[in-house]
Design a protein around this motif. Structure first.
Motif: not given
Lengths: 322, 300
Positions: A242-244, A304-310
Protein backbone atom coordinates in the motif's frame (compact mmCIF):
# COMPACT_ATOMS: atom_id res chain seq x y z
CA UNK A 1 49.14 2.96 12.59
CA UNK A 2 49.56 -0.58 13.77
CA UNK A 3 52.99 0.25 15.16
CA UNK A 4 51.44 3.10 17.12
CA UNK A 5 49.28 0.81 19.18
CA UNK A 6 51.75 -2.01 19.73
CA UNK A 7 54.30 -0.40 22.10
CA UNK A 8 51.81 0.96 24.61
CA UNK A 9 50.04 -1.89 26.32
CA UNK A 10 48.61 0.50 28.89
CA UNK A 11 46.63 2.30 26.21
CA UNK A 12 45.29 -0.97 24.92
CA UNK A 13 44.15 -2.08 28.31
CA UNK A 14 41.94 1.01 28.42
CA UNK A 15 40.58 -0.24 25.11
CA UNK A 16 40.71 3.14 23.34
CA UNK A 17 42.33 3.48 19.95
CA UNK A 18 42.33 6.73 18.01
CA UNK A 19 41.37 4.87 14.83
CA UNK A 20 38.51 3.23 16.69
CA UNK A 21 37.21 6.57 17.90
CA UNK A 22 37.42 8.12 14.44
CA UNK A 23 35.77 5.17 12.73
CA UNK A 24 32.95 4.86 15.23
CA UNK A 25 32.14 8.55 14.96
CA UNK A 26 32.36 8.35 11.18
CA UNK A 27 29.71 5.62 11.25
CA UNK A 28 27.61 7.48 13.80
CA UNK A 29 27.95 10.69 11.78
CA UNK A 30 26.67 8.92 8.67
CA UNK A 31 23.74 7.76 10.79
CA UNK A 32 22.97 11.33 11.79
CA UNK A 33 23.09 12.31 8.11
CA UNK A 34 20.33 9.77 7.41
CA UNK A 35 18.26 11.02 10.35
CA UNK A 36 18.76 14.58 9.13
CA UNK A 37 17.66 13.57 5.64
CA UNK A 38 14.28 12.34 6.85
CA UNK A 39 13.90 15.36 9.13
CA UNK A 40 14.99 17.61 6.28
CA UNK A 41 12.44 16.14 3.91
CA UNK A 42 9.60 16.77 6.39
CA UNK A 43 10.76 20.30 7.20
CA UNK A 44 11.42 21.44 3.61
CA UNK A 45 8.10 20.05 2.38
CA UNK A 46 6.33 21.84 5.22
CA UNK A 47 8.15 25.12 4.56
CA UNK A 48 7.28 24.88 0.88
CA UNK A 49 3.68 24.14 1.78
CA UNK A 50 3.24 26.96 4.30
CA UNK A 51 1.98 29.67 1.88
CA UNK A 52 -0.69 27.30 0.57
CA UNK A 53 -1.72 26.15 4.05
CA UNK A 54 -1.95 29.80 5.17
CA UNK A 55 -3.99 30.76 2.13
CA UNK A 56 -6.47 27.88 2.08
CA UNK A 57 -6.36 26.45 5.60
CA UNK A 58 -8.18 23.21 6.23
CA UNK A 59 -10.35 23.84 3.18
CA UNK A 60 -7.41 22.65 1.10
CA UNK A 61 -8.27 19.11 2.08
CA UNK A 62 -11.88 19.30 0.88
CA UNK A 63 -11.77 21.72 -2.05
CA UNK A 64 -11.78 20.26 -5.56
CA UNK A 65 -10.75 23.52 -7.27
CA UNK A 66 -7.56 23.77 -9.28
CA UNK A 67 -7.47 27.17 -10.90
CA UNK A 68 -4.08 28.57 -11.91
CA UNK A 69 -5.46 31.70 -13.61
CA UNK A 70 -3.73 34.73 -12.16
CA UNK A 71 -5.82 36.72 -9.73
CA UNK A 72 -8.33 33.91 -9.35
CA UNK A 73 -5.84 31.31 -8.17
CA UNK A 74 -7.51 28.69 -6.08
CA UNK A 75 -6.12 25.28 -5.26
CA UNK A 76 -7.62 22.33 -3.45
CA UNK A 77 -6.24 18.88 -2.90
CA UNK A 78 -9.38 16.78 -2.57
CA UNK A 79 -9.29 15.19 -6.04
CA UNK A 80 -5.61 14.22 -5.85
CA UNK A 81 -5.92 12.94 -2.28
CA UNK A 82 -9.00 10.89 -3.17
CA UNK A 83 -7.36 9.58 -6.37
CA UNK A 84 -4.21 8.57 -4.48
CA UNK A 85 -6.06 6.64 -1.80
CA UNK A 86 -8.66 5.13 -4.15
CA UNK A 87 -6.14 3.90 -6.72
CA UNK A 88 -3.86 2.45 -4.02
CA UNK A 89 -6.66 0.62 -2.20
CA UNK A 90 -8.07 -0.71 -5.46
CA UNK A 91 -4.58 -1.90 -6.41
CA UNK A 92 -4.35 -3.75 -3.09
CA UNK A 93 -7.72 -5.39 -3.76
CA UNK A 94 -6.42 -6.64 -7.13
CA UNK A 95 -2.93 -7.59 -5.98
CA UNK A 96 -3.47 -9.37 -2.66
CA UNK A 97 -5.32 -12.49 -3.92
CA UNK A 98 -2.80 -12.99 -6.72
CA UNK A 99 0.15 -12.38 -4.38
CA UNK A 100 -1.28 -14.89 -1.92
CA UNK A 101 -1.67 -17.43 -4.71
CA UNK A 102 1.94 -16.95 -5.78
CA UNK A 103 3.22 -17.23 -2.21
CA UNK A 104 1.17 -20.38 -1.59
CA UNK A 105 2.37 -21.87 -4.86
CA UNK A 106 6.02 -21.07 -4.10
CA UNK A 107 5.96 -22.43 -0.55
CA UNK A 108 3.64 -25.46 -0.69
CA UNK A 109 2.68 -26.47 -4.21
CA UNK A 110 5.64 -26.01 -6.54
CA UNK A 111 8.23 -28.75 -6.92
CA UNK A 112 11.61 -27.83 -5.44
CA UNK A 113 13.35 -27.24 -8.80
CA UNK A 114 10.67 -24.76 -9.90
CA UNK A 115 10.68 -22.57 -6.78
CA UNK A 116 13.85 -20.62 -7.39
CA UNK A 117 13.35 -19.69 -11.07
CA UNK A 118 9.71 -18.71 -10.57
CA UNK A 119 10.57 -16.80 -7.40
CA UNK A 120 13.35 -14.95 -9.21
CA UNK A 121 11.07 -14.09 -12.13
CA UNK A 122 8.49 -12.61 -9.77
CA UNK A 123 11.21 -10.65 -7.98
CA UNK A 124 12.44 -9.31 -11.31
CA UNK A 125 8.99 -7.76 -11.77
CA UNK A 126 9.95 -5.49 -8.88
CA UNK A 127 13.15 -4.46 -10.66
CA UNK A 128 11.45 -3.18 -13.82
CA UNK A 129 11.60 0.66 -13.66
CA UNK A 130 8.30 2.41 -13.11
CA UNK A 131 8.60 4.37 -16.36
CA UNK A 132 8.54 1.06 -18.22
CA UNK A 133 5.32 0.10 -16.43
CA UNK A 134 4.00 3.47 -17.52
CA UNK A 135 4.81 2.98 -21.20
CA UNK A 136 3.66 -0.63 -21.21
CA UNK A 137 0.50 0.43 -19.39
CA UNK A 138 -0.20 3.21 -21.88
CA UNK A 139 0.34 1.13 -25.00
CA UNK A 140 -0.89 -2.29 -23.81
CA UNK A 141 -3.12 -2.07 -20.73
CA UNK A 142 -4.99 1.12 -21.69
CA UNK A 143 -6.20 -0.23 -25.09
CA UNK A 144 -7.04 -3.56 -23.42
CA UNK A 145 -9.18 -1.91 -20.74
CA UNK A 146 -10.80 0.30 -23.36
CA UNK A 147 -11.65 -2.46 -25.85
CA UNK A 148 -12.12 -5.62 -23.83
CA UNK A 149 -13.38 -4.39 -20.48
CA UNK A 150 -15.04 -1.03 -20.92
CA UNK A 151 -16.60 -1.55 -24.36
CA UNK A 152 -17.14 -5.29 -24.20
CA UNK A 153 -18.32 -5.69 -20.62
CA UNK A 154 -19.42 -2.14 -19.78
CA UNK A 155 -23.15 -2.80 -20.32
CA UNK A 156 -23.11 -5.92 -18.17
CA UNK A 157 -21.11 -4.23 -15.43
CA UNK A 158 -23.40 -1.21 -15.20
CA UNK A 159 -26.38 -3.57 -14.94
CA UNK A 160 -25.06 -5.06 -11.70
CA UNK A 161 -27.36 -3.91 -8.90
CA UNK A 162 -25.96 -1.58 -6.20
CA UNK A 163 -22.42 -1.28 -7.60
CA UNK A 164 -23.33 -0.77 -11.27
CA UNK A 165 -22.84 3.01 -11.03
CA UNK A 166 -19.13 2.39 -10.37
CA UNK A 167 -18.76 1.32 -13.98
CA UNK A 168 -20.91 3.98 -15.64
CA UNK A 169 -18.63 6.42 -17.39
CA UNK A 170 -18.78 9.00 -20.17
CA UNK A 171 -15.06 8.56 -20.78
CA UNK A 172 -13.86 5.93 -23.21
CA UNK A 173 -10.17 6.78 -23.59
CA UNK A 174 -9.12 3.85 -21.43
CA UNK A 175 -7.00 6.07 -19.17
CA UNK A 176 -8.77 5.84 -15.84
CA UNK A 177 -8.62 5.17 -12.15
CA UNK A 178 -9.28 1.50 -12.97
CA UNK A 179 -6.33 1.22 -15.38
CA UNK A 180 -4.05 2.97 -12.91
CA UNK A 181 -5.10 0.51 -10.21
CA UNK A 182 -4.34 -2.46 -12.48
CA UNK A 183 -0.86 -1.19 -13.34
CA UNK A 184 -0.20 -0.35 -9.68
CA UNK A 185 -1.38 -3.82 -8.67
CA UNK A 186 1.14 -5.44 -11.01
CA UNK A 187 3.90 -3.20 -9.65
CA UNK A 188 3.26 -4.00 -5.98
CA UNK A 189 2.52 -7.67 -6.63
CA UNK A 190 6.17 -8.81 -6.24
CA UNK A 191 6.62 -6.91 -2.95
CA UNK A 192 3.56 -8.47 -1.35
CA UNK A 193 4.22 -11.93 -2.81
CA UNK A 194 7.86 -11.93 -1.66
CA UNK A 195 6.95 -10.82 1.88
CA UNK A 196 4.20 -13.45 2.11
CA UNK A 197 6.52 -16.16 0.83
CA UNK A 198 9.23 -15.21 3.32
CA UNK A 199 6.87 -15.25 6.30
CA UNK A 200 5.19 -18.47 5.17
CA UNK A 201 8.63 -20.09 5.15
CA UNK A 202 9.15 -19.03 8.75
CA UNK A 203 6.32 -21.20 10.05
CA UNK A 204 7.99 -24.02 12.03
CA UNK A 205 7.74 -27.19 9.91
CA UNK A 206 6.58 -29.15 13.01
CA UNK A 207 3.29 -27.22 13.06
CA UNK A 208 2.60 -27.94 9.44
CA UNK A 209 3.67 -31.57 9.74
CA UNK A 210 1.33 -32.04 12.70
CA UNK A 211 -1.59 -30.77 10.65
CA UNK A 212 -0.63 -32.93 7.68
CA UNK A 213 -0.33 -35.89 10.07
CA UNK A 214 -3.95 -35.33 11.12
CA UNK A 215 -4.92 -35.70 7.48
CA UNK A 216 -5.35 -32.03 6.59
CA UNK A 217 -5.13 -31.00 2.95
CA UNK A 218 -2.61 -28.40 1.83
CA UNK A 219 -5.28 -25.71 1.69
CA UNK A 220 -6.42 -26.62 5.21
CA UNK A 221 -2.84 -26.41 6.45
CA UNK A 222 -2.44 -22.94 4.97
CA UNK A 223 -5.86 -21.78 6.19
CA UNK A 224 -5.63 -23.35 9.64
CA UNK A 225 -1.92 -23.19 10.48
CA UNK A 226 0.13 -20.97 8.18
CA UNK A 227 -2.22 -17.97 7.92
CA UNK A 228 -3.09 -17.76 11.64
CA UNK A 229 0.62 -18.05 12.47
CA UNK A 230 1.68 -15.34 9.99
CA UNK A 231 -1.37 -13.08 9.78
CA UNK A 232 0.28 -10.05 11.40
CA UNK A 233 3.24 -10.21 9.03
CA UNK A 234 0.91 -10.77 6.08
CA UNK A 235 -0.95 -7.56 6.95
CA UNK A 236 2.45 -5.87 7.28
CA UNK A 237 3.37 -7.02 3.77
CA UNK A 238 0.08 -5.67 2.43
CA UNK A 239 0.74 -2.33 4.12
CA UNK A 240 4.19 -2.27 2.51
CA UNK A 241 2.51 -2.72 -0.88
CA UNK A 242 0.00 0.00 0.00
CA UNK A 243 2.83 2.38 0.91
CA UNK A 244 4.49 1.72 -2.43
CA UNK A 245 1.25 2.19 -4.36
CA UNK A 246 0.48 5.52 -2.67
CA UNK A 247 3.72 7.15 -3.82
CA UNK A 248 4.13 5.60 -7.25
CA UNK A 249 4.52 8.37 -9.79
CA UNK A 250 5.50 7.67 -13.38
CA UNK A 251 3.44 4.57 -14.08
CA UNK A 252 0.32 6.27 -12.76
CA UNK A 253 1.01 9.50 -14.64
CA UNK A 254 0.96 7.59 -17.92
CA UNK A 255 -2.35 5.81 -17.43
CA UNK A 256 -4.63 7.73 -15.05
CA UNK A 257 -5.63 10.47 -17.49
CA UNK A 258 -4.51 13.37 -15.26
CA UNK A 259 -7.87 15.07 -14.94
CA UNK A 260 -8.48 17.20 -11.88
CA UNK A 261 -12.07 16.12 -11.62
CA UNK A 262 -13.69 14.03 -8.90
CA UNK A 263 -14.15 10.62 -10.57
CA UNK A 264 -17.77 9.45 -10.65
CA UNK A 265 -16.88 5.94 -11.77
CA UNK A 266 -13.93 3.57 -11.94
CA UNK A 267 -13.53 4.31 -15.64
CA UNK A 268 -13.25 8.07 -15.18
CA UNK A 269 -9.87 9.73 -15.52
CA UNK A 270 -8.48 11.17 -12.31
CA UNK A 271 -5.16 12.13 -10.79
CA UNK A 272 -2.99 11.31 -7.79
CA UNK A 273 -0.78 13.48 -5.62
CA UNK A 274 2.41 12.06 -7.10
CA UNK A 275 1.27 12.42 -10.69
CA UNK A 276 -0.11 15.95 -10.29
CA UNK A 277 3.25 16.97 -8.80
CA UNK A 278 5.13 15.31 -11.68
CA UNK A 279 2.87 16.90 -14.30
CA UNK A 280 2.54 20.42 -12.94
CA UNK A 281 5.59 21.10 -10.80
CA UNK A 282 8.27 21.41 -13.51
CA UNK A 283 6.08 23.97 -15.31
CA UNK A 284 5.14 26.03 -12.28
CA UNK A 285 6.85 29.31 -11.49
CA UNK A 286 9.42 29.33 -8.71
CA UNK A 287 7.83 30.53 -5.50
CA UNK A 288 4.31 30.71 -6.95
CA UNK A 289 1.21 29.81 -4.98
CA UNK A 290 0.73 26.85 -7.32
CA UNK A 291 4.15 25.52 -6.42
CA UNK A 292 3.28 25.89 -2.76
CA UNK A 293 0.01 24.02 -3.28
CA UNK A 294 1.99 21.20 -4.89
CA UNK A 295 4.38 21.21 -1.92
CA UNK A 296 1.34 20.99 0.34
CA UNK A 297 0.14 17.92 -1.55
CA UNK A 298 3.63 16.45 -1.31
CA UNK A 299 3.63 17.06 2.44
CA UNK A 300 0.27 15.28 2.77
CA UNK A 301 1.55 12.37 0.67
CA UNK A 302 4.58 12.15 2.92
CA UNK A 303 2.41 12.05 6.05
CA UNK A 304 0.09 9.41 4.60
CA UNK A 305 2.84 7.12 3.30
CA UNK A 306 4.93 7.62 6.45
CA UNK A 307 2.02 6.40 8.59
CA UNK A 308 1.40 3.41 6.32
CA UNK A 309 5.08 2.45 6.12
CA UNK A 310 5.53 2.88 9.86
CA UNK A 311 2.54 0.60 10.46
CA UNK A 312 4.00 -1.92 8.02
CA UNK A 313 7.37 -1.82 9.80
CA UNK A 314 5.66 -2.30 13.15
CA UNK A 315 3.65 -5.29 11.94
CA UNK A 316 6.68 -6.87 10.26
CA UNK A 317 8.99 -6.40 13.26
CA UNK A 318 8.85 -10.03 14.33
CA UNK A 319 9.96 -11.05 10.86
CA UNK A 320 12.79 -8.51 10.90
CA UNK A 321 14.13 -9.81 14.18
CA UNK A 322 14.25 -13.38 12.95
CA UNK B 1 -11.70 -33.02 14.52
CA UNK B 2 -14.67 -33.38 12.22
CA UNK B 3 -14.30 -37.17 12.05
CA UNK B 4 -14.93 -37.45 15.81
CA UNK B 5 -18.16 -35.47 15.57
CA UNK B 6 -19.33 -37.76 12.83
CA UNK B 7 -18.54 -40.89 14.81
CA UNK B 8 -21.03 -39.70 17.41
CA UNK B 9 -23.90 -40.38 14.97
CA UNK B 10 -23.58 -43.89 13.59
CA UNK B 11 -26.22 -43.82 10.83
CA UNK B 12 -24.68 -42.96 7.44
CA UNK B 13 -21.49 -41.80 9.04
CA UNK B 14 -19.22 -43.55 6.56
CA UNK B 15 -21.03 -42.17 3.55
CA UNK B 16 -21.10 -38.65 4.93
CA UNK B 17 -17.46 -38.63 5.96
CA UNK B 18 -16.46 -39.85 2.53
CA UNK B 19 -18.58 -37.09 1.01
CA UNK B 20 -16.82 -34.67 3.32
CA UNK B 21 -13.45 -36.08 2.32
CA UNK B 22 -14.18 -35.65 -1.36
CA UNK B 23 -15.50 -32.13 -0.76
CA UNK B 24 -12.27 -31.26 1.07
CA UNK B 25 -10.27 -32.74 -1.76
CA UNK B 26 -12.20 -30.72 -4.32
CA UNK B 27 -11.69 -27.48 -2.38
CA UNK B 28 -7.99 -28.29 -2.15
CA UNK B 29 -7.86 -28.93 -5.88
CA UNK B 30 -9.68 -25.69 -6.70
CA UNK B 31 -7.33 -23.68 -4.49
CA UNK B 32 -4.36 -25.42 -6.07
CA UNK B 33 -5.49 -24.47 -9.55
CA UNK B 34 -6.29 -20.90 -8.48
CA UNK B 35 -2.79 -20.52 -7.05
CA UNK B 36 -1.18 -21.88 -10.17
CA UNK B 37 -3.28 -19.45 -12.20
CA UNK B 38 -2.12 -16.61 -9.94
CA UNK B 39 1.51 -17.56 -10.53
CA UNK B 40 0.91 -17.77 -14.27
CA UNK B 41 -0.71 -14.33 -14.17
CA UNK B 42 2.39 -12.90 -12.47
CA UNK B 43 4.71 -14.56 -14.98
CA UNK B 44 2.43 -13.51 -17.84
CA UNK B 45 2.86 -9.84 -16.93
CA UNK B 46 6.65 -10.13 -16.91
CA UNK B 47 6.52 -11.94 -20.25
CA UNK B 48 4.12 -9.37 -21.70
CA UNK B 49 6.36 -6.47 -20.63
CA UNK B 50 9.47 -8.14 -22.04
CA UNK B 51 7.75 -9.15 -25.28
CA UNK B 52 6.34 -5.66 -25.84
CA UNK B 53 9.73 -4.10 -25.13
CA UNK B 54 11.61 -6.47 -27.43
CA UNK B 55 9.04 -6.18 -30.20
CA UNK B 56 8.66 -2.39 -30.15
CA UNK B 57 12.19 -1.63 -28.99
CA UNK B 58 14.12 -3.80 -31.44
CA UNK B 59 12.03 -2.49 -34.34
CA UNK B 60 13.57 0.95 -34.08
CA UNK B 61 16.88 0.07 -32.45
CA UNK B 62 19.84 0.97 -34.61
CA UNK B 63 23.24 2.60 -34.47
CA UNK B 64 21.76 6.09 -34.83
CA UNK B 65 19.74 5.71 -31.62
CA UNK B 66 22.92 4.86 -29.73
CA UNK B 67 25.16 7.55 -31.23
CA UNK B 68 23.07 10.58 -32.15
CA UNK B 69 21.56 13.33 -30.05
CA UNK B 70 17.93 14.34 -29.91
CA UNK B 71 16.43 15.63 -33.18
CA UNK B 72 12.91 17.00 -33.65
CA UNK B 73 10.33 14.71 -35.18
CA UNK B 74 10.62 13.69 -38.84
CA UNK B 75 6.84 13.79 -39.09
CA UNK B 76 5.99 15.24 -42.49
CA UNK B 77 9.61 15.42 -43.62
CA UNK B 78 11.03 12.06 -44.64
CA UNK B 79 14.47 13.50 -45.43
CA UNK B 80 15.08 14.99 -42.00
CA UNK B 81 17.85 13.24 -40.04
CA UNK B 82 16.80 10.72 -37.41
CA UNK B 83 17.59 11.48 -33.79
CA UNK B 84 18.97 9.32 -31.01
CA UNK B 85 19.46 9.04 -27.30
CA UNK B 86 23.21 9.45 -26.70
CA UNK B 87 22.68 12.69 -24.74
CA UNK B 88 20.33 10.84 -22.41
CA UNK B 89 22.54 7.76 -22.09
CA UNK B 90 25.55 9.88 -21.13
CA UNK B 91 23.46 12.00 -18.75
CA UNK B 92 22.11 8.90 -17.06
CA UNK B 93 25.59 7.38 -16.71
CA UNK B 94 26.99 10.58 -15.17
CA UNK B 95 24.16 11.11 -12.70
CA UNK B 96 23.98 7.44 -11.74
CA UNK B 97 27.76 7.30 -11.21
CA UNK B 98 27.85 10.44 -9.04
CA UNK B 99 24.73 9.38 -7.14
CA UNK B 100 26.25 5.98 -6.39
CA UNK B 101 29.62 7.51 -5.47
CA UNK B 102 27.98 9.83 -2.93
CA UNK B 103 25.37 7.45 -1.55
CA UNK B 104 27.45 4.28 -1.22
CA UNK B 105 29.99 5.41 1.42
CA UNK B 106 27.24 6.89 3.59
CA UNK B 107 25.10 3.79 3.26
CA UNK B 108 28.09 1.56 3.98
CA UNK B 109 28.99 3.47 7.16
CA UNK B 110 25.39 3.50 8.39
CA UNK B 111 25.05 -0.23 7.73
CA UNK B 112 28.30 -0.79 9.62
CA UNK B 113 27.07 1.32 12.50
CA UNK B 114 23.83 -0.64 12.73
CA UNK B 115 25.55 -4.01 12.62
CA UNK B 116 28.75 -3.40 14.60
CA UNK B 117 28.07 -0.55 17.02
CA UNK B 118 24.37 -0.10 17.61
CA UNK B 119 22.92 -3.59 17.95
CA UNK B 120 19.76 -3.21 20.02
CA UNK B 121 20.41 0.41 20.99
CA UNK B 122 17.66 3.02 20.77
CA UNK B 123 19.58 5.12 18.25
CA UNK B 124 20.22 2.02 16.16
CA UNK B 125 16.56 1.03 16.13
CA UNK B 126 15.48 4.56 15.21
CA UNK B 127 18.05 4.66 12.45
CA UNK B 128 16.95 1.29 11.08
CA UNK B 129 13.35 2.49 11.08
CA UNK B 130 14.22 5.77 9.33
CA UNK B 131 16.29 3.97 6.74
CA UNK B 132 13.45 1.53 6.04
CA UNK B 133 10.99 4.39 5.62
CA UNK B 134 13.39 6.12 3.20
CA UNK B 135 13.69 2.85 1.28
CA UNK B 136 9.99 2.86 0.44
CA UNK B 137 9.26 6.59 0.57
CA UNK B 138 7.79 8.07 -2.62
CA UNK B 139 10.77 9.05 -4.75
CA UNK B 140 9.04 12.14 -6.10
CA UNK B 141 9.15 13.62 -2.59
CA UNK B 142 12.92 13.26 -2.63
CA UNK B 143 12.77 15.29 -5.84
CA UNK B 144 10.74 18.00 -4.07
CA UNK B 145 13.23 18.00 -1.20
CA UNK B 146 16.24 18.47 -3.47
CA UNK B 147 14.33 21.09 -5.45
CA UNK B 148 13.86 23.16 -2.32
CA UNK B 149 17.38 22.49 -1.05
CA UNK B 150 19.51 22.69 -4.22
CA UNK B 151 17.54 23.80 -7.29
CA UNK B 152 15.99 26.94 -5.73
CA UNK B 153 19.27 28.28 -4.24
CA UNK B 154 21.14 27.51 -7.49
CA UNK B 155 18.45 29.24 -9.49
CA UNK B 156 17.73 26.38 -11.88
CA UNK B 157 17.68 22.67 -12.64
CA UNK B 158 21.09 21.01 -12.57
CA UNK B 159 22.80 17.66 -13.08
CA UNK B 160 24.29 17.75 -9.59
CA UNK B 161 20.81 18.16 -8.09
CA UNK B 162 19.72 15.04 -9.97
CA UNK B 163 22.77 13.11 -8.75
CA UNK B 164 22.08 14.18 -5.14
CA UNK B 165 18.46 13.03 -5.38
CA UNK B 166 19.67 9.66 -6.67
CA UNK B 167 22.25 9.46 -3.87
CA UNK B 168 19.47 9.74 -1.28
CA UNK B 169 17.76 6.76 -2.93
CA UNK B 170 21.02 4.76 -2.91
CA UNK B 171 21.65 5.17 0.83
CA UNK B 172 18.82 3.02 2.30
CA UNK B 173 19.39 0.23 -0.25
CA UNK B 174 23.07 -0.02 0.70
CA UNK B 175 22.29 0.32 4.42
CA UNK B 176 19.91 -2.61 4.34
CA UNK B 177 22.18 -5.02 2.45
CA UNK B 178 25.35 -3.98 4.31
CA UNK B 179 23.72 -4.56 7.68
CA UNK B 180 22.22 -7.88 6.60
CA UNK B 181 25.50 -9.13 5.17
CA UNK B 182 27.62 -8.03 8.14
CA UNK B 183 25.22 -9.78 10.51
CA UNK B 184 25.77 -13.04 8.67
CA UNK B 185 29.43 -13.01 9.72
CA UNK B 186 29.93 -15.37 12.69
CA UNK B 187 30.89 -13.67 15.93
CA UNK B 188 33.71 -16.16 16.41
CA UNK B 189 35.50 -14.49 13.49
CA UNK B 190 35.21 -11.10 15.18
CA UNK B 191 36.41 -12.54 18.49
CA UNK B 192 39.37 -14.16 16.78
CA UNK B 193 40.46 -10.85 15.27
CA UNK B 194 39.98 -8.91 18.51
CA UNK B 195 41.79 -11.71 20.36
CA UNK B 196 44.81 -11.11 18.14
CA UNK B 197 44.91 -7.57 19.52
CA UNK B 198 43.52 -5.71 16.53
CA UNK B 199 41.47 -2.58 17.21
CA UNK B 200 37.79 -2.80 16.32
CA UNK B 201 38.00 -0.54 13.29
CA UNK B 202 40.63 -2.80 11.74
CA UNK B 203 38.52 -5.82 12.55
CA UNK B 204 35.64 -4.20 10.61
CA UNK B 205 37.52 -2.77 7.66
CA UNK B 206 40.06 -5.53 7.09
CA UNK B 207 38.14 -8.64 8.07
CA UNK B 208 34.37 -8.03 8.17
CA UNK B 209 34.24 -6.03 4.94
CA UNK B 210 36.32 -8.66 3.22
CA UNK B 211 34.11 -11.48 4.47
CA UNK B 212 30.96 -9.64 3.42
CA UNK B 213 32.42 -8.19 0.19
CA UNK B 214 30.20 -10.02 -2.28
CA UNK B 215 27.08 -9.22 -0.28
CA UNK B 216 27.98 -5.54 -0.06
CA UNK B 217 28.73 -5.49 -3.78
CA UNK B 218 25.29 -7.00 -4.40
CA UNK B 219 23.73 -4.15 -2.44
CA UNK B 220 25.59 -1.55 -4.47
CA UNK B 221 24.58 -3.21 -7.74
CA UNK B 222 20.93 -3.31 -6.65
CA UNK B 223 21.14 0.37 -5.74
CA UNK B 224 22.57 1.20 -9.18
CA UNK B 225 19.78 -0.79 -10.84
CA UNK B 226 17.23 1.04 -8.75
CA UNK B 227 18.41 4.57 -9.57
CA UNK B 228 19.18 3.91 -13.24
CA UNK B 229 15.44 3.71 -13.88
CA UNK B 230 14.30 6.49 -11.53
CA UNK B 231 12.33 9.16 -13.31
CA UNK B 232 10.20 11.13 -10.88
CA UNK B 233 12.95 12.74 -8.76
CA UNK B 234 14.95 13.70 -11.87
CA UNK B 235 11.93 15.49 -13.30
CA UNK B 236 12.18 18.01 -10.46
CA UNK B 237 15.98 18.18 -10.23
CA UNK B 238 17.93 17.68 -13.46
CA UNK B 239 14.79 18.14 -15.60
CA UNK B 240 16.19 16.82 -18.89
CA UNK B 241 18.00 18.36 -21.80
CA UNK B 242 18.01 17.83 -25.55
CA UNK B 243 21.76 18.09 -26.04
CA UNK B 244 24.75 16.33 -24.52
CA UNK B 245 25.94 18.21 -21.48
CA UNK B 246 28.78 17.51 -19.08
CA UNK B 247 28.10 20.64 -17.07
CA UNK B 248 26.76 19.59 -13.68
CA UNK B 249 25.39 23.05 -12.95
CA UNK B 250 22.87 23.07 -15.79
CA UNK B 251 19.93 20.88 -16.72
CA UNK B 252 21.06 17.41 -17.75
CA UNK B 253 19.36 14.75 -19.84
CA UNK B 254 18.69 11.26 -18.57
CA UNK B 255 17.35 8.15 -20.23
CA UNK B 256 14.13 7.82 -18.19
CA UNK B 257 13.24 11.48 -18.71
CA UNK B 258 13.99 11.27 -22.43
CA UNK B 259 11.72 8.21 -22.66
CA UNK B 260 9.00 10.02 -20.74
CA UNK B 261 9.13 13.11 -22.95
CA UNK B 262 9.33 11.28 -26.26
CA UNK B 263 6.68 8.69 -25.37
CA UNK B 264 4.25 11.51 -24.60
CA UNK B 265 5.20 13.59 -27.65
CA UNK B 266 2.50 12.06 -29.84
CA UNK B 267 4.85 11.68 -32.84
CA UNK B 268 5.17 8.05 -33.99
CA UNK B 269 8.90 8.30 -34.80
CA UNK B 270 9.74 9.79 -31.40
CA UNK B 271 7.63 7.14 -29.65
CA UNK B 272 9.67 4.49 -31.48
CA UNK B 273 12.88 6.02 -30.16
CA UNK B 274 11.33 6.02 -26.68
CA UNK B 275 10.68 2.29 -27.05
CA UNK B 276 14.30 1.56 -27.91
CA UNK B 277 15.33 3.65 -24.90
CA UNK B 278 12.91 1.66 -22.76
CA UNK B 279 14.39 -1.59 -24.04
CA UNK B 280 17.94 -0.37 -23.30
CA UNK B 281 17.15 0.66 -19.76
CA UNK B 282 15.15 -2.45 -18.91
CA UNK B 283 17.80 -4.82 -20.26
CA UNK B 284 20.44 -2.87 -18.35
CA UNK B 285 18.52 -2.90 -15.08
CA UNK B 286 17.54 -6.57 -15.34
CA UNK B 287 21.11 -7.53 -16.27
CA UNK B 288 22.49 -5.73 -13.21
CA UNK B 289 19.87 -7.45 -11.05
CA UNK B 290 20.77 -10.88 -12.37
CA UNK B 291 24.50 -10.20 -11.97
CA UNK B 292 23.83 -9.11 -8.38
CA UNK B 293 22.04 -12.39 -7.69
CA UNK B 294 24.85 -14.39 -9.26
CA UNK B 295 27.47 -12.55 -7.19
CA UNK B 296 25.56 -13.43 -4.05
CA UNK B 297 24.99 -17.02 -5.08
CA UNK B 298 28.63 -17.53 -6.05
CA UNK B 299 29.51 -16.76 -2.45
CA UNK B 300 27.35 -19.44 -0.94
Amino acid sequence: MGAGTAPKPVGRSRGIDVGDLVFEWLCRGAGFVVLLLLGGIIVTLFIGALPAFREFGLGFLTSTDWNPVEGRENYGGAVAIFGTIASAILAIVFAVPVAFGIAFFLTELAPEWLRRPVGTAIELLAAVPSIIYGMWGLFVVVPFVQMYIQLALGDYLTAIPLVGFLFESRFFAGTSLFTAAIVLAIMILPFIAATMRDVFLQVPPVYKESAYGLGATRWEVVKGVVLPYTRISVVGGIMLGLGRALGETMAVTFVIGNANRMPQSLFDPSTTIASIVAMEFPESLMGSLKQSALFALGFLLFVISFLVLAASRYLLRSRLKA
Amino acid sequence: MSSTTFQAEPRGAVRRSSALASRRKIVDLIVKWLCMTATLIGLFFLASIMATLLWRGLASMDWIVLTEEFRPTRYGDENAPKGGLIHAILGSLIQTAIGTAIGTPIGLLVGTYLSEYARGSALGNTLRFVSDVLLSAPSILIGLFIYQLVVLPMGGFSGIAGALALAIIVIPVVVRTTEDMLQLIPNTLREAVIGLGAPKWKMITLVCYKAAASGILTGILLAVARIAGETAPLLLTSFGNNVTSFDLTTAMASLPIAIYQQANSGFPDLIEIAWSGALLITLGVLAINIIARLVLRGRN
